[in-house]
Design an enzyme around this catalytic site. Structure first.
Site, short mmCIF file in Angstrom:
data_model
loop_
_atom_site.label_atom_id
_atom_site.label_comp_id
_atom_site.label_asym_id
_atom_site.label_seq_id
_atom_site.Cartn_x
_atom_site.Cartn_y
_atom_site.Cartn_z
CB CYS A 136 -0.95 -0.16 1.22
SG CYS A 136 -1.97 1.40 1.36
CB CYS A 139 -0.67 2.54 4.13
SG CYS A 139 -2.36 1.81 3.45
CG ASP A 140 3.26 1.31 4.52
OD1 ASP A 140 2.90 1.69 5.54
OD2 ASP A 140 3.02 0.06 4.15
#
Ligand code: NAP
Length: 314
Positions: A136, A139-140
């Site tokens: 992701c 997300c990251d």
């Protein structure tokens, strides 16, 4: 075999399921949540969540899910470990079959999520979740400022992840096993013409390096035409080869699209063709796939279930 009839059974303990539990719990519906093989869902595998509203310093994914669980428990949610293997939604009450056990329910919220597809190469599993392998970019990605990263895949997800990562990373290798992307033309054009994206064609990932050190140090790839093996010196590996929605046991009873995702009724995000059965989160959403959107869908499903039970005798 249980004979009591539950008001509402929620299948899944990710953001969608636990938010549905908080709402149905607060509505005094005494929800029963069934948890499967990954309690807490995909977020428990992410070290830090920086984009969930309300946490300016970010929040540990596991802690966020643990807090949601505590919040759900506070309002009377019960949890049981059970994997749904098949369903009967034509009977009244509805039936969830979990191996040799049958759970009866008036209403059901399915929030089973989706599992990212993984390549299965050595090092991928060992370095997944906070150690450099992730699925992701939203997300990251921000953890890879001024670093080189690799994205594996050739579809829209891979192109989208690669483009998103250009905001942070110095260089993004887009590793694809063919010599053209299968992504839509507009996404493919954007990705292939971006100055920070280096397309690595005809190449399959062979191994993620860095297991001994506990963090990614490179991606070993093999050129499928020349058989040459080389290592891309990257700190992050983003696997973007698609998702598999966890809808299998329910698919015969509910509508799913060609990718296997639940297809809610037109005009609703959460209502299915079976009255009293709702879907929420990544199992019904291949577009946004965010913790906050899953939570929003869990809330919608809970409110719909509450209204349906009020009308049909909960
Ligand atoms: P996808 O279209 O199925 O593409 C998966 C890619 O991963 C393919 O290029 C495939 O290679 C590659 N792949 C699969 N297994 C692999 C392996 N073991 N090793 C290396 N590569 C592997 O999946 P997706 O990109 O997630 O898209 C899924 C659906 O969502 C599509 O319909 C897509 O259009 C849609 N989507 C849309 C958007 C958007 O519109 N913004 C964004 C994301 C997704 P091959 O090409 O060789 O098969």
């Amino acid at each position: 075999m249980s004979t009591s009839v539950e008001n509402v059974v929620i299948v899944g303990t990710g953001c969608a399921g636990l938010t549905a539990a908080i709402y149905t719990g607060r509505a005094n519906l005494n929800p029963l949540v069934l948890e499967g093989s990954l309690p807490g869902g995909q977020l428990t595998t992410t070290s830090e969540v920086e984009n969930f509203p309300g946490f300016p310093e970010g929040v540990d994914g596991f802690m966020l899910m643990d807090n949601l669980r505590k919040q759900a428990t506070k309002f009377g949610t019960r949890f049981e470990q059970a994997m749904v293997t098949s369903v009967d939604f034509e009977s009244s009450p509805k039936k969830l079959v979990c191996g040799d056990r049958v759970i009866l329910a008036r209403s059901i919220i399915i929030a089973t999520g989706a599992s990212p597809r993984m390549t299965g190469i050595p090092g991928e599993k060992e370095l997944y979740g906070g150690k450099g392998v992730t699925t992701c970019a939203t997300c990251d990605g921000a953890f890879y400022r001024k670093m080189d990263v690799a994205v594996i895949g050739g579809g829209d997800s891979a192109a989208e992840e690669a483009l998103f990562l250009t905001r942070f990373a110095s260089k993004v290798y887009l590793v694809h096993r063919r010599d053209t992307l299968r992504a839509s033309k507009i996404m493919a054009d954007r990705a292939t013409s971006h100055p920070k994206i280096v397309c690595v064609w005809d190449s399959a990932p062979v191994a993620v390096e860095g297991v001994e050190a506990g963090s990614v140090s490179g991606l070993r790839i093999k050129n499928l035409k020349t058989e040459a093996v080389s290592v891309l010196p990257v700190k992050g590996v983003f696997v973007a080869i698609g998702h598999q929605p966890n809808t299998g046991p329910f698919a015969p009873a509910l509508d799913v699209d060609e990718g296997g995702y639940f297809k809610p009724l037109i005009g609703s995000q959460v209502q299915t063709k079976v009255p009293g059965v709702y879907v929420a989160g990544d199992c019904a959403d291949h577009v946004y796939r965010q913790a906050i959107t899953a939570a929003g869908m869990g809330c919608q499903a809970a409110i719909e279930a509450e209204r349906w039970l009020a009308e049909h005798g909960g």
